[in-house]
Write a protein that holds these residues in place. Structure first.
Motif, mmCIF file in Angstrom:
data_model
loop_
_atom_site.group_PDB
_atom_site.id
_atom_site.type_symbol
_atom_site.label_atom_id
_atom_site.label_comp_id
_atom_site.label_asym_id
_atom_site.label_seq_id
_atom_site.Cartn_x
_atom_site.Cartn_y
_atom_site.Cartn_z
ATOM 1 N N SER A 91 6.380 38.626 15.342
ATOM 2 C CA SER A 91 7.620 39.398 15.291
ATOM 3 C C SER A 91 7.441 40.584 14.353
ATOM 4 O O SER A 91 6.448 40.695 13.636
ATOM 5 N N ILE A 105 15.232 42.585 20.235
ATOM 6 C CA ILE A 105 13.948 42.398 20.903
ATOM 7 C C ILE A 105 13.511 43.733 21.500
ATOM 8 O O ILE A 105 14.353 44.541 21.931
ATOM 9 N N PRO A 123 14.059 34.346 23.725
ATOM 10 C CA PRO A 123 13.807 33.899 22.352
ATOM 11 C C PRO A 123 14.502 32.558 22.102
ATOM 12 O O PRO A 123 15.599 32.306 22.604
ATOM 13 N N PRO A 132 10.092 40.234 19.335
ATOM 14 C CA PRO A 132 11.344 39.968 18.632
ATOM 15 C C PRO A 132 11.407 40.724 17.305
ATOM 16 O O PRO A 132 10.390 40.923 16.637
ATOM 17 N N LEU A 171 14.589 32.609 14.236
ATOM 18 C CA LEU A 171 13.629 32.588 15.345
ATOM 19 C C LEU A 171 12.616 31.473 15.127
ATOM 20 O O LEU A 171 11.914 31.433 14.115
ATOM 21 N N LEU A 207 17.162 36.314 14.188
ATOM 22 C CA LEU A 207 16.883 37.212 15.303
ATOM 23 C C LEU A 207 17.922 38.322 15.347
ATOM 24 O O LEU A 207 19.126 38.064 15.385
#
Length: 374
Positions: free
Chosen positions: A321, A355, A270, A344, A278, A352
């Motif tokens: 995501s 994941i 990421p 993610p 992110l 973030l």
């Protein structure tokens, strides 16, 4: 047994939201008004009023239950035309009134089923053409007002339904494309029911189902998803995600990202900004593309080529995501049918937080299965 028989006569749920009642009633008002007025203008009041009842019945189907096969444009057009022809024949060749009426209805049903244009109000068309002297006196010329009224009602239904958010005619949901361009069904569909199973079930059911086959298939798959969601509601993204992450930043050189992936045996990295939001993702496959050169050159030149690139030049953005409370059923769809391998997980500030990989998903499904069998 008697109680069950009596219960069979109680009202059934139509599953029509109250907000649709006024919409359908308004559409029927406009459709019937336009049909009757046009018929009155071109053919006179007697013919217009004689054909008003079947048009009113058709309006119920076209505006209230427009997604059923009975309301399909082919059904109303072909059904009304075919029934009018049958009504004329019965009026010409059958003398006894009761027998003529019964024959017109039964022949209309058989003919519509044979041509896949079953439309119940069309039986009323056959009846009024057969029994009304003003109509069957016209002979086959009666087809002109019948078709005209039908076309006007159908045009109003096409415009009104689509303008008010109800697709008509309802289109089949396109099958999701296999990203690998192979003939295999999508992973999520391989262990569920297939078209052959649905056909066998419909044959064994043994009676007419007033719903399109495509809609029935979509409904059953949605039922499967909601059942799975209920059984795995305790499993969400936050409960199965990996938290100890290795990340990159947009200015990170490609060779540094390669070393980080190799060192930690990762296949995705990421990419976050200075606030840990992110902004992209880079995979091992993305990096390998930059090793594929047309002309063979020395290793020194290859490394020098890579140093000219940074993650911001090749990262995938925007990134698909999920958030903390995304249910497992949605993760299954994203990580199987959509062909994604890494998902993610972000918080409310788009930072973030974790994941999810296909390995995490398999482990979660296994735990869910264990909780059901224990």
């Amino acid at each position: 047994m008697r109680a069950q028989w009596i219960k069979a006569f109680t009202p059934l749920s139509l599953n029509i939201p109250p907000k649709q009642w006024l919409r359908a009633a308004s559409g029927a008002f406009l459709g019937v008004l336009a049909s009757v007025l046009c018929s009155h203008f071109f053919f006179g009041s007697q013919i217009a009023m004689s054909l008003a009842a079947p048009i009113g019945a058709s309006a119920v189907l076209l505006f209230v239950t427009s997604a059923t096969p009975l309301a399909h444009p082919w059904s109303i057009l072909a059904g009304n035309l075919l029934s009018a022809v049958i009504g004329v024949f019965c009026a010409l060749y059958l003398e006894e009134t009761g027998f003529r009426a019964a024959a017109a209805v039964s022949l209309a049903i058989i003919s519509m089923l044979a041509l896949r244009c079953l439309h119940p109000p069309s039986c009323a068309v056959a009846l009024v053409v057969t029994l009304n002297p003003n109509l069957h006196a016209l002979g086959f010329a009666v087809l002109i007002p019948v078709v005209s009224q039908t076309l006007v009602l159908l045009c109003v239904a096409l415009g009104f339904n689509n303008l008010t958010g109800t697709a008509y005619p309802r289109l089949a949901t396109p099958a999701p494309k296999n990203i690998h361009n192979t003939a295999d069904p999508l992973p999520i569909a391989r262990t569920g029911f297939n078209e052959e199973d649905l056909d066998k079930a419909l044959n064994e059911f043994g009676t007419y189902v007033d719903v399109r086959r495509e809609d029935l298939e979509d409904l059953l798959r949605l039922t499967e998803q909601h059942t799975f969601k209920r059984r795995t509601e305790h499993l969400t993204a936050v409960s199965i995600m990996s938290r100890d992450l290795r990340t990159g930043h947009p200015e990170m050189p490609i060779e540094e990202a390669w070393i980080r992936l190799k060192e930690h045996r990762l296949k995705a990295l990421p990419v976050v900004d200075q606030h840990r939001r992110l902004v992209g993702i880079i995979t091992l496959v993305d990096l390998l593309k930059y090793f594929e050169l047309d002309a063979p050159i020395s290793r020194f030149h290859r490394l020098r080529y890579l140093r000219n690139k940074r993650l911001k030049h090749i990262m995938t953005t925007p990134v698909i995501s999920v958030n903390f409370d995304t249910p497992l059923v949605e993760l299954v769809s994203l990580l199987t049918d959509r062909g994604l391998h890494y998902m993610p997980v972000i918080d409310e500030h788009r930072q973030l937080a974790g994941i999810i990989t296909q390995t995490d998903l398999i482990a979660a499904l296994y735990r869910g299965w264990l909780s059901q069998v224990q």
